[in-house]
Scaffold this motif. Structure first.
Motif, PDB file in Angstrom:
ATOM      1  N   UNK A 125     -47.682 -27.304  75.440  1.00  0.00           N
ATOM      2  CA  UNK A 125     -48.661 -26.307  75.696  1.00  0.00           C
ATOM      3  C   UNK A 125     -48.939 -25.867  77.355  1.00  0.00           C
ATOM      4  N   UNK A 126     -48.479 -26.902  78.005  1.00  0.00           N
ATOM      5  CA  UNK A 126     -48.570 -26.786  79.370  1.00  0.00           C
ATOM      6  C   UNK A 126     -47.065 -26.257  79.618  1.00  0.00           C
ATOM      7  N   UNK A 127     -47.368 -25.155  80.489  1.00  0.00           N
ATOM      8  CA  UNK A 127     -46.092 -24.323  80.890  1.00  0.00           C
ATOM      9  C   UNK A 127     -45.181 -25.094  81.975  1.00  0.00           C
ATOM     10  N   UNK A 183     -44.639 -35.254  67.273  1.00  0.00           N
ATOM     11  CA  UNK A 183     -45.756 -34.122  67.370  1.00  0.00           C
ATOM     12  C   UNK A 183     -46.705 -34.043  68.339  1.00  0.00           C
ATOM     13  N   UNK A 184     -47.185 -35.542  68.727  1.00  0.00           N
ATOM     14  CA  UNK A 184     -48.094 -35.351  69.875  1.00  0.00           C
ATOM     15  C   UNK A 184     -47.421 -34.897  71.257  1.00  0.00           C
ATOM     16  N   UNK A 185     -46.132 -35.452  71.258  1.00  0.00           N
ATOM     17  CA  UNK A 185     -45.253 -34.797  72.496  1.00  0.00           C
ATOM     18  C   UNK A 185     -45.308 -33.427  72.405  1.00  0.00           C
ATOM     19  N   UNK A 240     -50.480 -27.354  66.694  1.00  0.00           N
ATOM     20  CA  UNK A 240     -51.310 -26.336  66.296  1.00  0.00           C
ATOM     21  C   UNK A 240     -52.736 -26.533  66.610  1.00  0.00           C
ATOM     22  N   UNK A 241     -53.416 -27.758  66.563  1.00  0.00           N
ATOM     23  CA  UNK A 241     -54.722 -27.981  66.689  1.00  0.00           C
ATOM     24  C   UNK A 241     -54.838 -27.810  68.263  1.00  0.00           C
ATOM     25  N   UNK A 242     -53.960 -28.395  69.097  1.00  0.00           N
ATOM     26  CA  UNK A 242     -53.948 -28.327  70.549  1.00  0.00           C
ATOM     27  C   UNK A 242     -53.973 -26.836  70.919  1.00  0.00           C
ATOM     28  N   UNK A 243     -53.209 -26.002  70.378  1.00  0.00           N
ATOM     29  CA  UNK A 243     -53.038 -24.836  70.636  1.00  0.00           C
ATOM     30  C   UNK A 243     -54.216 -23.997  70.315  1.00  0.00           C
TER      31      UNK A 243
END
Length: 268
Positions: free
Chosen positions: A161-163, A154-156, A97-100
């Motif tokens: 987010x990288x397609x 979760x970190x994985x 969520x944060x990375x997104x």
């Protein structure tokens, strides 16, 4: 949007969302490779909502546990098994969520939608999946799903987010690396996907409504229903494969072939 495009996009989303092959990559590749018009955010939300319904239906027992666990947490009851599962799934959701949000607010997400990036992430992700899935001794179940596993998975998931990376693929890869059984790795990975898909759908829907472009019509409802049916079928087949002790090899082969073909197109 034509009926043909709706059918193709709904099937692509439904089949690829939960298989470890990256739905975002396939949705991006469809207009890139065919020259057809991009489906737009509204249809994208509709087909994602269809897959959300599918995974909730398939894992309805686990979803009921998450709801019960969430209620327990609100009542400050942290000692139940359902509360523990809900808390761990929630923790595993935070990094993605944060990375997104960072990618969305910075505008960097658009720069990742290239065929070259999709090709490399598809190929390398497939090879990594194959390497960790070869561990026959990996037999852990949900009982081993604690804070370290939730944080690692979760970190994985955030890297998806990288397609081309594949949300389900990378979380299953991490779960297998941690020693989880294939069917348990898939189940945990897909339970982690529920809050992510829900959050993404809510954010995208809010954006469309704010822009005044949201109109709930027959096209959107048909796309959502078809993607739901396709996802249910894909989920049923994949989980049956894992329960019958199939390996990840079919998905690995597909990813390697697709990634290599895309890179050949890019560098030719």
């Amino acid at each position: 949007m034509s009926l043909f495009d709706i059918v193709v996009l709904a099937i692509i989303q439904g089949v690829t969302e939960f298989l470890p092959i990256s739905s975002s990559a396939h949705l991006i590749l469809w207009p890139l490779l065919t020259g057809r018009a991009d489906q737009g955010v509204t249809m994208d939300v509709a087909v994602h909502f269809g897959t959300l319904i599918a995974v909730c239906l398939y894992f309805r027992g686990d979803v009921a546990r998450l709801i019960t666990g969430g209620i327990d947490l609100l009542r400050l009851r942290f000692d139940t098994a359902d509360a523990r599962l809900a808390l761990l799934i929630g923790v595993a959701t935070v990094p993605a969520v944060l990375a997104g949000l960072v990618l969305k607010l910075s505008g960097l997400d658009e720069g990742l939608r290239s065929m070259e990036i999709i090709g490399w992430s598809t190929l390398l992700g497939g090879i990594l999946l194959w390497l960790v899935d070869r561990r026959d001794e990996a037999q852990l179940t949900e009982r081993a799903f604690g804070w370290p596993a939730a944080i690692a998975m979760g970190f994985a998931q955030a890297t998806a987010l990288i397609p081309g990376v594949s949300r389900s693929g990378i979380t299953m890869t991490m779960a297998r690396a941690l020693g989880f059984r294939r069917d348990e790795a898939a189940r945990l990975a897909l339970l982690m996907a529920i809050p992510i898909i829900l959050a993404a759908s809510v954010l995208e829907t809010a954006g469309v409504i704010t822009d005044g472009a949201f109109v709930l019509g027959a096209e959107l409802m048909f796309g959502a229903a078809l993607s739901c049916l396709a996802a249910l079928l894909a989920l049923t087949v994949m989980m049956r494969m894992f329960r019958q002790n199939w390996t990840m090899l079919p998905f690995v082969i597909y990813r390697v072939i697709l990634g290599a073909a895309l890179l050949a197109l890019v560098y030719s």
